[in-house]
Motif scaffolding. Structure first.
Motif, mmCIF file in Angstrom:
data_model
loop_
_atom_site.group_PDB
_atom_site.id
_atom_site.type_symbol
_atom_site.label_atom_id
_atom_site.label_comp_id
_atom_site.label_asym_id
_atom_site.label_seq_id
_atom_site.Cartn_x
_atom_site.Cartn_y
_atom_site.Cartn_z
ATOM 1 N N ALA A 197 41.720 37.344 42.292
ATOM 2 C CA ALA A 197 42.279 36.559 41.184
ATOM 3 C C ALA A 197 41.560 35.230 41.024
ATOM 4 N N LYS A 223 36.909 46.397 40.954
ATOM 5 C CA LYS A 223 36.987 45.037 40.427
ATOM 6 C C LYS A 223 36.080 44.839 39.217
ATOM 7 N N LEU A 363 45.766 41.983 40.948
ATOM 8 C CA LEU A 363 45.289 40.606 40.913
ATOM 9 C C LEU A 363 46.482 39.702 41.214
#
Length: 369
Positions: A197, A223, A363
């Motif tokens: 994040a 990701k 996240l």
């Protein structure tokens, strides 16, 4: 995750004082989310975090339930977010525009009790104290924090309070590192090491500033799809390379990136981030939590090549004075907070939320109380 260090608030009384004590605020938590720092504290990754029993959590939003003597900037019924890096407004650092450090209420993982009287505001069923965490302790129905660690959110954006939770740590830390610490310029080249994040918030901040190339580095291929939504233009999986990451980045960016951000907390990654920047002006920002006692993997003479390195706490934001303005920018869409909330669960599913983070699937998982 059931053991003696469990982070659940089962059996914890809400703070026993009718009001916060002098210069304290009691908050009813409405939303809270989980950060890797909470996970690291639960695992006891460094000595500072091994203080139990303790109520973890430091990303949240809620409503002021009551205030103690001397508190004037928030009042009962105000919507607020707690911040782990406070701003007293009185110390030498708070008065200096060059830093967002607060001498009195800055982030301090060793701090376990309230500053005013050195005691806790939490007790268990037997009346024994439970320690605080990072000035906030948000995994609780109610929490008490120093007034320096509370930021009032404009009532006009209270409908987006769930999203404002992310400003307590992750998004502010990442975007602020790009905006305040590095001051990313339009057309610049950026490398982000670690696409959690915080790393993706760095990418979002660099995108908003007009960076022309944003290289994301992570060993988790899942990701990459998330990164594209945040403005990442190129991806590197270090496990697929036959050369050091910094060499690949120098090739891709024709000499090195202007800015690199280390968001992992690993010394080997930090060295790659440092060497991936362009000689003469490259700038590396450290955001990852380095819990080991090992020193920087950089020879002093390497700094003579013109590369610079610095750390960033809470993205360089002065919480009480600057975060409200950042919140308004987010509501205008300058930074899109919705993209960071990948899961939502009721608070009693907190163990599931932690597992999502451990598995690299989330996240931010927002928990609603």
């Amino acid at each position: 995750m059931e053991n003696e260090k469990h982070h659940s608030t089962n059996g914890v009384r809400k703070p026993s004082n009718t009001k916060g004590k002098k210069m304290e605020v009691r908050i009813k938590i409405l939303f809270t989310s989980i950060c890797h720092t909470d996970l690291g504290a639960w695992h006891g990754e460094n000595e500072a975090q091994r203080a139990y029993p303790r109520i973890l959590g430091h990303e949240a939003s809620g409503i002021v339930e009551s205030v103690g003597e001397g508190v004037t900037d928030v009042t009962e019924g105000d919507y607020v977010v707690p911040i782990f890096n406070g701003e007293c407004g009185e110390c030498e650092c708070c008065k200096c525009p060059k830093t967002n450090i607060c001498t009195k209420f800055g982030v301090n993982p060793m701090k376990r009790v309230m500053a005013g009287d050195g005691t806790s505001r939490f007790t268990n069923k037997e009346g024994k104290p439970i320690f605080h965490f990072l000035n906030t302790s948000t995994f609780s129905e109610y929490t008490v924090v120093e007034s320096a660690c509370v930021v009032k959110i404009d009532s006009s954006i209270s409908h987006g309070l769930k999203k404002m939770t992310l400003l307590s740590c992750g998004v502010s830390t990442g975007v602020g590192a790009a905006w305040n610490t590095a001051n990313v310029q339009p057309g610049s080249k950026v490398a982000v090491f670690g696409l959690g994040a915080v790393g993706l918030a760095v990418a979002e901040g660099a995108r908003a500033r007009g960076a022309s190339k944003i290289i994301g580095v992570d060993i988790n291929p899942s990701k990459f799809s998330k990164g594209r939504a945040m403005g990442v233009t190129d991806f590197i999986n270090p496990t697929e390379l036959e050369k050091p990451v910094h060499e690949k980045i120098r090739e891709m960016s024709k000499g090195g990136v202007d800015y690199s951000f280390e968001c992992v907390g690993d010394l080997d990654v930090l060295r790659e981030a440092f060497l991936s920047t362009h000689e003469g002006w490259g700038f590396t920002v450290v955001l990852g939590i380095h819990s080991t006692p090992k020193m920087l993997p950089i020879h002093p003479m390497e700094l003579f090549d013109g590369r610079k390195i610095t750390g960033s706490v809470f993205g360089g934001f002065k919480g009480k004075t600057q975060l409200p303005l950042f919140a308004q920018e987010c509501t205008r869409g300058v930074v899109e907070l919705d993209k960071f909330i990948t899961h939502e669960l009721p608070f009693d599913k907190i163990n599931e939320a932690f597992q999502l983070l451990v598995d690299g699937e989330s996240l931010r998982c927002v928990l609603h109380l």
